[in-house]
Design a protein around this motif. Structure first.
Motif, PDB file in Angstrom:
ATOM      1  N   LEU A  62      -0.674  -2.124   4.133  1.00 60.43           N
ATOM      2  CA  LEU A  62      -1.730  -1.778   3.177  1.00 60.43           C
ATOM      3  C   LEU A  62      -2.992  -2.546   3.533  1.00 60.43           C
ATOM      4  O   LEU A  62      -2.973  -3.784   3.612  1.00 60.43           O
ATOM      5  N   PHE A  63      -4.067  -1.797   3.772  1.00 62.39           N
ATOM      6  CA  PHE A  63      -5.346  -2.381   4.164  1.00 62.39           C
ATOM      7  C   PHE A  63      -6.290  -2.331   2.969  1.00 62.39           C
ATOM      8  O   PHE A  63      -6.527  -1.274   2.388  1.00 62.39           O
ATOM      9  N   VAL A  68      -4.885  -7.159   5.572  1.00 63.56           N
ATOM     10  CA  VAL A  68      -3.702  -6.303   5.635  1.00 63.56           C
ATOM     11  C   VAL A  68      -2.484  -7.078   5.143  1.00 63.56           C
ATOM     12  O   VAL A  68      -2.302  -8.254   5.472  1.00 63.56           O
ATOM     13  N   ILE A  69      -1.687  -6.424   4.316  1.00 66.34           N
ATOM     14  CA  ILE A  69      -0.417  -6.991   3.870  1.00 66.34           C
ATOM     15  C   ILE A  69       0.685  -5.984   4.180  1.00 66.34           C
ATOM     16  O   ILE A  69       0.413  -4.818   4.485  1.00 66.34           O
ATOM     17  N   CYS A  70       1.911  -6.435   4.129  1.00 65.98           N
ATOM     18  CA  CYS A  70       3.061  -5.575   4.407  1.00 65.98           C
ATOM     19  C   CYS A  70       3.942  -5.469   3.172  1.00 65.98           C
ATOM     20  O   CYS A  70       4.115  -6.450   2.437  1.00 65.98           O
ATOM     21  N   ASP A  89       9.517  -6.264  -1.232  1.00 63.86           N
ATOM     22  CA  ASP A  89       8.901  -7.520  -0.806  1.00 63.86           C
ATOM     23  C   ASP A  89       7.437  -7.285  -0.491  1.00 63.86           C
ATOM     24  O   ASP A  89       7.093  -6.392   0.302  1.00 63.86           O
ATOM     25  N   PHE A  90       6.588  -8.074  -1.106  1.00 58.45           N
ATOM     26  CA  PHE A  90       5.148  -8.110  -0.817  1.00 58.45           C
ATOM     27  C   PHE A  90       4.947  -9.287   0.118  1.00 58.45           C
ATOM     28  O   PHE A  90       5.225 -10.431  -0.255  1.00 58.45           O
ATOM     29  N   ARG A 164      -1.864  -4.664  -8.051  1.00 58.88           N
ATOM     30  CA  ARG A 164      -3.094  -4.681  -8.842  1.00 58.88           C
ATOM     31  C   ARG A 164      -3.660  -6.091  -8.941  1.00 58.88           C
ATOM     32  O   ARG A 164      -4.860  -6.306  -8.820  1.00 58.88           O
ATOM     33  N   TRP A 165      -2.783  -7.064  -9.147  1.00 58.02           N
ATOM     34  CA  TRP A 165      -3.242  -8.454  -9.207  1.00 58.02           C
ATOM     35  C   TRP A 165      -3.812  -8.899  -7.846  1.00 58.02           C
ATOM     36  O   TRP A 165      -4.860  -9.557  -7.782  1.00 58.02           O
ATOM     37  N   TYR A 166      -3.142  -8.522  -6.771  1.00 57.94           N
ATOM     38  CA  TYR A 166      -3.631  -8.844  -5.425  1.00 57.94           C
ATOM     39  C   TYR A 166      -5.032  -8.286  -5.229  1.00 57.94           C
ATOM     40  O   TYR A 166      -5.927  -8.973  -4.720  1.00 57.94           O
TER      41      TYR A 166
END
Length: 206
Positions: A62-63, A68-70, A89-90, A164-166
């Motif tokens: 997710l960009f 970017v996170i996975c 898992d975030f 959403r918090w991220y």
């Protein structure tokens, strides 16, 4: 190493992983995106993560905000008498300390009540951070080099709240000002701070 002003292009990231044989093109499932603060857009992405991949290993990149996170979907096989559970898992390899803090004021300033933060804290099963110090140069400072974080969410609702918090934690004062002045426009997303892109991949069966 990337400079502070470097821009991450999703296709370049995926090409790197494919060239390194960490991904294969035939594992690509689909792409989703839009306004990360629009419930319909974010829910559409979460549905895509679970669509037609019930027994396969699934992950997504997710960009958002040049970061970017996975996300990794975990299928927890049932014990006798139990039903199958889906956990998520975030994973953020370069987390900002602001994302890991409880900041109800930031949520409220961005147009979200503090209840969203409480929900995240209640529903997240665990948070495993690698050991190490924290860079204290401002709220958006990254954790020390080579320190990552993994947040485990017990269902899609808690993952929705975590994402959403991220997203809220990434907003600057200028971003919040822009959002309060400018309605979302699907045809004008190049510089909109709400835009996200997510790419979904699936492998063999769990």
């Amino acid at each position: 190493d990337l400079s502070g002003s470097a821009f991450i292009i999703p296709s370049d990231v995926h090409d790197f992983f494919i060239d390194a044989t960490l991904l294969r093109q035939d594992q690509f499932v689909g792409v989703s995106g839009g306004n990360i603060f629009d419930d319909a857009h974010l829910q559409s992405f979460l549905r895509a993560v679970n669509e037609d991949t019930s027994n396969r290993r699934v992950a997504a990149t997710l960009f958002f905000h040049e970061h970017v996170i996975c996300l990794h979907r975990l299928v927890i096989k049932p014990k006798l008498g139990d039903s199958t559970e889906i956990w998520y898992d975030f994973i953020d390899s370069l987390p900002a300390k602001k994302m890991l803090s409880y900041d109800a004021e930031a949520m409220t300033d961005a147009g979200q009540g503090a209840d969203g933060v409480e929900d995240k804290c209640d529903r997240v099963e665990s948070r495993d951070a690698l050991e190490g110090g924290v860079d204290t140069d401002g709220p958006n400072a990254l954790l020390a080099e080579e320190k990552g974080v993994r947040v485990r969410c017990s269902d899609s609702k808690s993952l929705f709240t975590m994402l959403r918090w991220y997203a809220y934690s990434k907003l600057t004062d200028n971003d919040r000002s822009y959002i309060s002045r400018c309605a979302w426009n699907d045809g004008n997303t190049e510089f909109d701070p709400r835009v996200f892109q997510a790419f979904i991949w699936a492998g063999g069966e769990d």
